[in-house]
Design a protein around this motif. Structure first.
Motif, PDB file in Angstrom:
ATOM      1  N   HIS A 170      46.737  15.266  74.551  1.00 25.57           N
ATOM      2  CA  HIS A 170      46.983  15.767  73.204  1.00 25.57           C
ATOM      3  C   HIS A 170      46.181  17.031  72.874  1.00 25.57           C
ATOM      4  O   HIS A 170      46.719  17.950  72.241  1.00 25.57           O
ATOM      5  N   TYR A 213      54.381  20.756  68.891  1.00 24.93           N
ATOM      6  CA  TYR A 213      53.257  20.097  68.223  1.00 24.93           C
ATOM      7  C   TYR A 213      53.690  19.591  66.846  1.00 24.93           C
ATOM      8  O   TYR A 213      53.387  18.447  66.468  1.00 24.93           O
ATOM      9  N   GLU A 242      53.767  15.705  65.528  1.00 28.73           N
ATOM     10  CA  GLU A 242      53.077  15.220  64.335  1.00 28.73           C
ATOM     11  C   GLU A 242      54.049  14.526  63.382  1.00 28.73           C
ATOM     12  O   GLU A 242      53.734  13.478  62.805  1.00 28.73           O
ATOM     13  N   ARG A 267      54.923  11.086  64.724  1.00 29.32           N
ATOM     14  CA  ARG A 267      53.873  10.102  64.519  1.00 29.32           C
ATOM     15  C   ARG A 267      53.904   9.592  63.082  1.00 29.32           C
ATOM     16  O   ARG A 267      53.778   8.389  62.829  1.00 29.32           O
ATOM     17  N   SER A 306      49.222   6.780  60.045  1.00 27.89           N
ATOM     18  CA  SER A 306      49.338   7.912  60.958  1.00 27.89           C
ATOM     19  C   SER A 306      47.977   8.362  61.459  1.00 27.89           C
ATOM     20  O   SER A 306      47.807   8.692  62.640  1.00 27.89           O
ATOM     21  N   ASP A 351      46.273   8.518  65.496  1.00 20.61           N
ATOM     22  CA  ASP A 351      45.888   9.786  66.109  1.00 20.61           C
ATOM     23  C   ASP A 351      45.047   9.533  67.363  1.00 20.61           C
ATOM     24  O   ASP A 351      44.035   8.823  67.294  1.00 20.61           O
TER      25      ASP A 351
END
Length: 220
Positions: free
Chosen positions: A120, A137, A141, A144, A175, A179
């Protein structure tokens, strides 16, 4: 001769898949070691044992390779099965008990974070120098956050979500817990075990999202 063609076709497909896997694995390792900007297609080809042309014909270039590496890290392999169809994901969303769903979810997202933790940062760095990588990217995001929202919607459906939380705020919390940076900091750098990290995610998730009755059930 006709009866041998399906076999030959299947063999070629297996060989092509093995070549693509070798290229993606080589590229992912180089992205982790050298960063996206410091990795060339020639270096990927050399590590994978293929030609530069084969890299392009098999995966399409550096950013498509990175996307495949991320996708495979999310699911755990290169099988054509979506994340939503995976048994560990289905187990979370089919669990009728909110407390047990949180525990299953915490272990599931820990597994994903472990596979993404080294890769990541390479994606984040690539997004700083490449417009196509920046788009990748951003999609990552959003995906997610979408996954987090699906989970909290499931908690609400089984009456496990705190009544004072709206879905957007709950999804933001979930979320963040998904991460891979947390896994990187605590497991890879601070030396936590994977089980300790998963338990910590479960405790935070329960404290942040679960309705009082469901949280009490988890504690018993």
């Amino acid at each position: 001769m006709e009866t041998r063609r399906p076999y030959r076709s299947a063999l070629r497909a297996r060989q092509a898949r093995a070549t693509r896997r070798a290229i993606v694995e080589a590229g992912a390792a180089l992205y982790v070691d050298r960063g996206f900007a410091g990795t060339t297609v020639d270096a990927i080809a050399e590590r994978a044992g293929v030609s530069r042309k084969t890299v392009f014909t098999s995966v399409g270039g550096k950013v498509p390779l990175l996307k495949l590496a991320i996708d495979w890290a999310l699911t755990g392999d290169d099988e054509p099965v979506t994340l939503e169809e995976r048994p560990e994901v289905r187990a979370v969303f089919e669990e009728p008990d909110a407390a047990r769903a949180v525990t299953a979810w915490a272990h599931m997202v820990t597994g994903i974070a472990g596979r993404l933790a080294r890769l990541h940062p390479a994606l984040a760095a690539a997004a700083e120098v490449d417009a196509e990588a920046a788009s990748l990217y951003a999609v990552n995001e959003r995906n997610r956050l979408h996954g987090a929202r699906s989970f909290v919607e499931r908690l609400r459906a089984i009456e496990g979500l705190r009544a004072d939380l709206d879905l957007d705020r709950a999804a933001d919390m979930a979320s963040l817990l998904m991460d891979p940076l947390g896994y990187r900091r605590l497991v890879l750098e601070a030396g936590w075990t994977v089980e300790e990290y998963a338990d910590w995610v479960a405790v935070l998730t329960a404290a942040s999202l679960l309705a009082p009755g469901a949280a009490e059930a988890r504690g018993r």
